[in-house]
Write a protein that holds these residues in place. Structure first.
Motif, PDB file in Angstrom:
ATOM      1  N   ALA A 197       0.901  -1.313   0.096  1.00 40.35           N
ATOM      2  CA  ALA A 197       0.008  -0.120  -0.217  1.00 40.35           C
ATOM      3  C   ALA A 197       0.937   1.282  -0.056  1.00 40.35           C
ATOM      4  O   ALA A 197       0.551   2.099  -0.704  1.00 40.35           O
ATOM      5  N   VAL A 198       2.007   1.387   0.894  1.00 41.12           N
ATOM      6  CA  VAL A 198       2.727   2.308   0.692  1.00 41.12           C
ATOM      7  C   VAL A 198       3.501   2.492  -0.380  1.00 41.12           C
ATOM      8  O   VAL A 198       3.812   3.578  -0.826  1.00 41.12           O
ATOM      9  N   GLU A 232      11.680   7.963   5.340  1.00 39.99           N
ATOM     10  CA  GLU A 232      10.296   8.366   5.062  1.00 39.99           C
ATOM     11  C   GLU A 232       9.199   7.237   4.782  1.00 39.99           C
ATOM     12  O   GLU A 232       7.995   7.044   5.064  1.00 39.99           O
ATOM     13  N   PHE A 233       9.723   6.141   4.100  1.00 35.54           N
ATOM     14  CA  PHE A 233       8.926   5.152   3.629  1.00 35.54           C
ATOM     15  C   PHE A 233       8.815   4.195   4.906  1.00 35.54           C
ATOM     16  O   PHE A 233       7.438   4.028   5.297  1.00 35.54           O
ATOM     17  N   VAL A 234       9.641   3.920   5.690  1.00 38.68           N
ATOM     18  CA  VAL A 234       9.592   3.289   6.863  1.00 38.68           C
ATOM     19  C   VAL A 234       8.595   3.906   7.894  1.00 38.68           C
ATOM     20  O   VAL A 234       7.692   3.206   8.372  1.00 38.68           O
ATOM     21  N   LYS A 235       8.713   5.162   8.002  1.00 43.02           N
ATOM     22  CA  LYS A 235       7.882   6.180   8.974  1.00 43.02           C
ATOM     23  C   LYS A 235       6.442   5.849   8.542  1.00 43.02           C
ATOM     24  O   LYS A 235       5.499   5.409   9.422  1.00 43.02           O
ATOM     25  N   LEU A 236       6.015   5.785   7.321  1.00 43.08           N
ATOM     26  CA  LEU A 236       4.762   5.947   6.950  1.00 43.08           C
ATOM     27  C   LEU A 236       4.199   4.538   7.186  1.00 43.08           C
ATOM     28  O   LEU A 236       3.001   4.251   7.377  1.00 43.08           O
ATOM     29  N   ARG A 237       4.892   3.489   6.612  1.00 43.75           N
ATOM     30  CA  ARG A 237       4.504   2.100   6.919  1.00 43.75           C
ATOM     31  C   ARG A 237       4.365   1.789   8.275  1.00 43.75           C
ATOM     32  O   ARG A 237       3.379   1.105   8.764  1.00 43.75           O
TER      33      ARG A 237
END
Length: 247
Positions: A197-198, A232-237
């Motif tokens: 999804a991310v 930023e990917f890890v944060k949103l995930r």
């Protein structure tokens, strides 16, 4: 309805007998969006999609496409299921052109569209093959190419990569993004995979468990191509994960 809104869902409720599955859901989808919908296992994501396509009659509420009640005989909506839905008696090329044949698209335009989507999904060299000669991932490429070739107003995808391994899934996700970017098609993508999804979504809608409501919709402005190891990917995930862990 706002000018840039293509889908408007108002107070969507779906019951099976006394079982309340979708509980007064309201949201909008912007034209050209790639919206990913995630939620706890068994929360009713497929019921939600089947209600949008009128495979299920809704109990109450409204689903509008371009300001009108969804009408499958009028609106151009494509639906991609988890299982591959190629037609085994047709070649790759004929599978991809099938929807265009039904719509009586002129021959020159049909050939142009088929060439474009076959090129993007890497099936030019397999155009004369039959589905039985292809792997599962290649068959799913055929299905996705067929859907995009019809230039649908709305493309609904129900966990289309769930049965594939990680490497194949990422490859097909990249091809989906290319098709979406080049066609401007509005895509609603159902998944139980938060990372997917991310990786894909311009927006991410998180559903609660049954009775299902929209918990939150998060924008995703991470630049493409997306790096799954980027902070930023890890944060949103992690943010999406915490929202799904509502219990």
């Amino acid at each position: 309805m706002k000018e840039d809104t293509i889908v408007e869902v108002k107070n969507l409720t779906k019951k099976f007998g006394d079982l309340l599955v979708l509980d007064n859901i309201s949201f909008e989808i912007k034209r050209g969006d790639l919206l990913c919908v995630v939620g706890p296992t068994g929360c009713g994501k497929t019921t939600f999609l089947n209600s949008l396509t009128k495979l299920y009659d809704i109990t109450s509420g409204q689903i509008l496409l371009d300001g009108e009640t969804v009408n499958l005989s009028k609106h151009n909506i494509a639906y991609i299921f988890q299982e591959t839905s190629t037609m085994p008696w047709l070649t790759v090329e004929k599978n991809v052109s099938f929807g265009l044949d039904i719509k009586h698209v002129p021959e020159a335009e049909k050939k142009k569209r088929v060439e474009e989507v076959l090129e993007i999904v890497g099936l030019i060299d397999y155009r004369k093959y039959y589905p039985r000669q292809l792997s599962s991932s290649m068959q799913q490429r055929v299905v996705i190419a067929r859907a995009f070739a019809t230039k649908p107003e709305l493309l609904l995808m129900d966990e289309p990569y769930a049965q594939l391994d990680v490497e194949l899934r990422f490859r097909l996700e990249d091809e989906l993004v290319k098709l979406w970017e080049q066609t401007g098609t509005t895509v609603l993508f159902i998944t139980h995979n938060i990372e997917e999804a991310v990786y894909l979504g311009e927006n991410i809608m998180i559903l609660t468990n049954k009775p299902t409501k929209v918990k939150k919709t998060l924008p995703n402005s991470i630049p493409r191509p997306r790096d799954i190891s980027a902070p930023e990917f890890v944060k949103l995930r992690n943010q999406v994960t915490e929202l799904i862990k509502w219990w």
